[in-house]
Motif scaffolding. Structure first.
Motif, short mmCIF file in Angstrom:
data_model
loop_
_atom_site.label_atom_id
_atom_site.label_comp_id
_atom_site.label_asym_id
_atom_site.label_seq_id
_atom_site.Cartn_x
_atom_site.Cartn_y
_atom_site.Cartn_z
N LEU A 9 0.83 -1.20 0.00
CA LEU A 9 0.00 0.00 0.00
C LEU A 9 0.87 1.25 0.00
N GLY A 10 1.95 1.24 0.78
CA GLY A 10 2.88 2.36 0.79
C GLY A 10 3.51 2.59 -0.57
N ARG A 77 -7.59 14.52 -5.99
CA ARG A 77 -7.71 14.07 -4.59
C ARG A 77 -8.85 13.07 -4.45
N ARG A 78 -9.99 13.35 -5.10
CA ARG A 78 -11.11 12.41 -5.05
C ARG A 78 -10.74 11.08 -5.68
N LYS A 79 -10.01 11.10 -6.79
CA LYS A 79 -9.58 9.86 -7.44
C LYS A 79 -8.63 9.08 -6.53
N HIS A 80 -7.73 9.77 -5.86
CA HIS A 80 -6.80 9.10 -4.97
C HIS A 80 -7.53 8.48 -3.78
N GLY A 85 -9.59 3.85 -0.92
CA GLY A 85 -10.73 3.16 -0.32
C GLY A 85 -10.94 1.77 -0.89
N TRP A 86 -10.86 1.65 -2.21
CA TRP A 86 -11.05 0.33 -2.83
C TRP A 86 -9.90 -0.61 -2.50
N THR A 87 -8.69 -0.07 -2.40
CA THR A 87 -7.54 -0.91 -2.05
C THR A 87 -7.69 -1.45 -0.64
N LEU A 91 -8.32 -5.37 0.46
CA LEU A 91 -7.46 -6.08 1.41
C LEU A 91 -8.25 -6.60 2.60
N LEU A 92 -9.18 -5.80 3.12
CA LEU A 92 -10.00 -6.23 4.24
C LEU A 92 -10.88 -7.41 3.85
N PHE A 93 -11.46 -7.37 2.66
CA PHE A 93 -12.28 -8.49 2.19
C PHE A 93 -11.45 -9.75 2.03
#
Length: 161
Positions: A9-10, A77-80, A85-87, A91-93
């Protein structure tokens, strides 16, 4: 699993920010040269206007002979934030799915189709160190079947008399 997700993620965040941006902050607060022509603030004074390289070294924008400040880019910023959020959600899923499958397998609730099951069942494999146990298991499995076979034959012969 989680330990490898955090560096990934980083790395993703660093790749999304531009080379001139200031690292992670450039991901969360991206700056852009886009915007309304009338809202431009001069940057660097007359020296920057005459020298485009000085303008760019000051991290300003240079277009049409004008050196002006960058502005926060809300669209980027919204795209990032959407990508972040999806990433994180993915990962959580993935982590939750792995935990549920592990839990179901431990409770013997998971019955996979034949083509998804492994070729070898771990409970049936034997290590090389347990040769004596295997041979004694074979002797034990052979003797009860012989005794049952003799007992049933004797019982059948006794019924005929």
């Amino acid at each position: 699993m989680v330990g490898s997700g955090i560096p990934a993620l980083g790395l993703f965040l660093l790749m999304q920010s531009s080379a001139e941006a200031n690292g992670i902050q450039g991901f969360f607060y991206p700056w852009s040269c886009e915007g309304d022509v009338w809202d431009r603030e001069n940057c660097g004074g007359q020296a920057a206007i005459e020298n485009p390289n000085l303008c760019l070294r000051l991290r300003c924008c240079y277009r049409d002979g004008v050196c002006y400040h960058q502005r926060p880019d809300e669209n980027m910023r919204r795209k990032h934030m959407w990508a972040l959020g999806w990433t994180c959600g993915g990962l959580l899923f993935l982590i939750c799915a792995i935990c549920v499958i592990w839990w179901a397998k431990r409770r013997n609730l998971l019955h996979l189709p034949k083509f998804l099951q492994g070729r070898y069942d771990i409970s049936k494999t034997v290590s090389l160190l347990s040769k004596d146990r295997v041979s004694s298991d074979k002797k034990m499995s052979e003797s009860p079947t012989d005794a049952e076979g003799e007992g049933t034959e004797g019982a059948d012969e006794g019924d005929d008399d």
